[in-house]
Design a protein around this motif. Structure first.
Motif, PDB file in Angstrom:
ATOM      1  N   LYS A  49     -27.697  11.025  -4.284  1.00 35.40           N
ATOM      2  CA  LYS A  49     -26.264  10.747  -4.258  1.00 35.40           C
ATOM      3  C   LYS A  49     -26.018   9.579  -3.311  1.00 35.40           C
ATOM      4  N   PRO A  50     -25.708   8.415  -3.866  1.00 36.84           N
ATOM      5  CA  PRO A  50     -25.507   7.249  -2.996  1.00 36.84           C
ATOM      6  C   PRO A  50     -24.273   7.360  -2.116  1.00 36.84           C
ATOM      7  N   ASP A  51     -24.419   6.804  -0.921  1.00 37.23           N
ATOM      8  CA  ASP A  51     -23.292   6.688  -0.001  1.00 37.23           C
ATOM      9  C   ASP A  51     -22.505   5.415  -0.282  1.00 37.23           C
ATOM     10  N   ALA A  52     -23.163   4.449  -0.927  1.00 30.93           N
ATOM     11  CA  ALA A  52     -22.540   3.165  -1.250  1.00 30.93           C
ATOM     12  C   ALA A  52     -23.260   2.565  -2.453  1.00 30.93           C
ATOM     13  N   VAL A  53     -22.535   1.677  -3.159  1.00 33.72           N
ATOM     14  CA  VAL A  53     -23.077   1.025  -4.352  1.00 33.72           C
ATOM     15  C   VAL A  53     -22.824  -0.472  -4.266  1.00 33.72           C
ATOM     16  N   LEU A  54     -23.865  -1.233  -4.603  1.00 35.12           N
ATOM     17  CA  LEU A  54     -23.731  -2.670  -4.832  1.00 35.12           C
ATOM     18  C   LEU A  54     -23.956  -2.882  -6.317  1.00 35.12           C
ATOM     19  N   CYS A  55     -23.025  -3.571  -6.974  1.00 29.88           N
ATOM     20  CA  CYS A  55     -23.106  -3.736  -8.422  1.00 29.88           C
ATOM     21  C   CYS A  55     -22.811  -5.178  -8.805  1.00 29.88           C
ATOM     22  N   SER A  56     -23.588  -5.691  -9.740  1.00 29.15           N
ATOM     23  CA  SER A  56     -23.331  -7.008 -10.304  1.00 29.15           C
ATOM     24  C   SER A  56     -21.945  -7.029 -10.938  1.00 29.15           C
ATOM     25  N   THR A  57     -21.404  -8.208 -11.085  1.00 26.66           N
ATOM     26  CA  THR A  57     -20.076  -8.358 -11.692  1.00 26.66           C
ATOM     27  C   THR A  57     -20.119  -8.393 -13.224  1.00 26.66           C
ATOM     28  N   ALA A  58     -21.291  -8.374 -13.828  1.00 27.43           N
ATOM     29  CA  ALA A  58     -21.404  -8.418 -15.287  1.00 27.43           C
ATOM     30  C   ALA A  58     -20.803  -7.156 -15.913  1.00 27.43           C
ATOM     31  N   VAL A  59     -20.251  -7.305 -17.100  1.00 27.85           N
ATOM     32  CA  VAL A  59     -19.646  -6.171 -17.807  1.00 27.85           C
ATOM     33  C   VAL A  59     -20.661  -5.052 -18.006  1.00 27.85           C
ATOM     34  N   ARG A  60     -21.888  -5.383 -18.393  1.00 27.98           N
ATOM     35  CA  ARG A  60     -22.886  -4.352 -18.691  1.00 27.98           C
ATOM     36  C   ARG A  60     -23.303  -3.547 -17.453  1.00 27.98           C
ATOM     37  N   THR A  61     -23.280  -4.163 -16.284  1.00 24.17           N
ATOM     38  CA  THR A  61     -23.608  -3.395 -15.076  1.00 24.17           C
ATOM     39  C   THR A  61     -22.439  -2.504 -14.674  1.00 24.17           C
ATOM     40  N   ARG A  62     -21.232  -3.017 -14.828  1.00 22.89           N
ATOM     41  CA  ARG A  62     -20.042  -2.202 -14.526  1.00 22.89           C
ATOM     42  C   ARG A  62     -19.977  -0.976 -15.433  1.00 22.89           C
ATOM     43  N   GLU A  63     -20.264  -1.188 -16.734  1.00 21.12           N
ATOM     44  CA  GLU A  63     -20.239  -0.068 -17.678  1.00 21.12           C
ATOM     45  C   GLU A  63     -21.368   0.915 -17.394  1.00 21.12           C
ATOM     46  N   THR A  64     -22.515   0.412 -16.997  1.00 23.70           N
ATOM     47  CA  THR A  64     -23.621   1.291 -16.620  1.00 23.70           C
ATOM     48  C   THR A  64     -23.195   2.164 -15.447  1.00 23.70           C
ATOM     49  N   LEU A  65     -22.612   1.554 -14.438  1.00 25.63           N
ATOM     50  CA  LEU A  65     -22.152   2.300 -13.262  1.00 25.63           C
ATOM     51  C   LEU A  65     -21.127   3.364 -13.646  1.00 25.63           C
ATOM     52  N   GLU A  66     -20.195   3.028 -14.517  1.00 22.32           N
ATOM     53  CA  GLU A  66     -19.179   4.003 -14.946  1.00 22.32           C
ATOM     54  C   GLU A  66     -19.823   5.231 -15.580  1.00 22.32           C
ATOM     55  N   GLU A  67     -20.870   5.029 -16.358  1.00 18.75           N
ATOM     56  CA  GLU A  67     -21.533   6.144 -17.050  1.00 18.75           C
ATOM     57  C   GLU A  67     -22.339   7.030 -16.110  1.00 18.75           C
ATOM     58  N   LEU A  68     -22.687   6.522 -14.938  1.00 18.22           N
ATOM     59  CA  LEU A  68     -23.510   7.293 -14.001  1.00 18.22           C
ATOM     60  C   LEU A  68     -22.768   8.479 -13.398  1.00 18.22           C
ATOM     61  N   GLY A  69     -21.452   8.367 -13.270  1.00 16.57           N
ATOM     62  CA  GLY A  69     -20.678   9.435 -12.645  1.00 16.57           C
ATOM     63  C   GLY A  69     -20.840   9.485 -11.140  1.00 16.57           C
ATOM     64  N   VAL A  70     -21.143   8.357 -10.536  1.00 19.76           N
ATOM     65  CA  VAL A  70     -21.346   8.274  -9.086  1.00 19.76           C
ATOM     66  C   VAL A  70     -20.002   8.174  -8.382  1.00 19.76           C
ATOM     67  N   ASP A  71     -19.862   8.930  -7.295  1.00 17.92           N
ATOM     68  CA  ASP A  71     -18.638   8.906  -6.507  1.00 17.92           C
ATOM     69  C   ASP A  71     -18.959   8.338  -5.128  1.00 17.92           C
ATOM     70  N   ALA A  72     -18.930   7.013  -5.029  1.00 17.69           N
ATOM     71  CA  ALA A  72     -19.228   6.330  -3.763  1.00 17.69           C
ATOM     72  C   ALA A  72     -18.499   4.990  -3.775  1.00 17.69           C
ATOM     73  N   PRO A  73     -18.218   4.441  -2.598  1.00 23.26           N
ATOM     74  CA  PRO A  73     -17.585   3.116  -2.549  1.00 23.26           C
ATOM     75  C   PRO A  73     -18.474   2.062  -3.208  1.00 23.26           C
ATOM     76  N   VAL A  74     -17.829   1.158  -3.951  1.00 26.41           N
ATOM     77  CA  VAL A  74     -18.556   0.132  -4.710  1.00 26.41           C
ATOM     78  C   VAL A  74     -18.138  -1.252  -4.245  1.00 26.41           C
ATOM     79  N   ILE A  75     -19.131  -2.110  -4.074  1.00 27.84           N
ATOM     80  CA  ILE A  75     -18.885  -3.537  -3.851  1.00 27.84           C
ATOM     81  C   ILE A  75     -19.466  -4.266  -5.046  1.00 27.84           C
ATOM     82  N   TYR A  76     -18.609  -5.017  -5.745  1.00 28.99           N
ATOM     83  CA  TYR A  76     -19.055  -5.841  -6.869  1.00 28.99           C
ATOM     84  C   TYR A  76     -19.406  -7.210  -6.317  1.00 28.99           C
ATOM     85  N   GLU A  77     -20.635  -7.631  -6.566  1.00 30.72           N
ATOM     86  CA  GLU A  77     -21.149  -8.851  -5.963  1.00 30.72           C
ATOM     87  C   GLU A  77     -21.769  -9.754  -7.034  1.00 30.72           C
TER      88      GLU A  77
END
Length: 158
Positions: A49-77
């Motif tokens: 269970k992540p305490d924080a997430v770093l995610c690419s700004t690409a649509v496919r990475t954002r959609e991947t993250l949404e499907e994970l069901g992770v509840d942590a603060p996200v920084i899109y980079e």
């Protein structure tokens, strides 16, 4: 010393690049949505269970993250989208002291290269497939991250 966990997750299967004006706009396919959800289920089953997430700004990475069901603060980079691995490692080194488990959602070759940089004898030569996960662990501060053993590897398939 604090044990840190770094979860590298390559985005799930994306649409054909010929169908989109720019690469960054490519969404997940139906299979990609299923595979990303399966990756999220695996993370949960493993107690990751992540305490924080770093995610690419690409649509496919954002959609991947949404499907994970992770509840942590996200920084899109955007720098995660552009790579390379050593630049991404610099981003990881900026994680806060309270972050014990960090999830990075990104792209290849950057993530496979980063995993190899942290654990040269870890991943097989093929690297991470789509929805591929590499879990690395190390002791110490994020700011001093130079190597981290590969603790687990999995590919989400739904």
């Amino acid at each position: 010393m604090t044990v840190r966990t770094l979860i590298l997750l390559r985005h799930a299967k994306a649409a054909d690049p010929d169908d989109y004006a720019t690469d960054i706009e490519r969404p997940l396919t139906a299979r990609g949505h299923r595979d990303a959800a399966a990756a999220g289920a695996w993370l949960e089953d493993q107690g990751l269970k992540p305490d924080a997430v770093l995610c690419s700004t690409a649509v496919r990475t954002r959609e991947t993250l949404e499907e994970l069901g992770v509840d942590a603060p996200v920084i899109y980079e955007h720098r995660i989208y552009t790579g390379p691995a050593l630049d991404t490692l610099d981003l990881l080194r900026q994680a806060g002291a309270t972050v014990e488990t960090l999830l990075l959602v990104g792209h290849n070759p950057t993530l496979s290269d980063l995993s190899h940089e942290l654990a040269p004898n870890g991943l097989a030569d093929r690297g991470l497939a789509t929805s591929g996960i590499a879990v690395h662990r190390f002791e110490g501060a994020w700011s001093s991250l130079t190597e981290a053993a590969l603790d687990a590897e999995h590919t989400g398939r739904g």
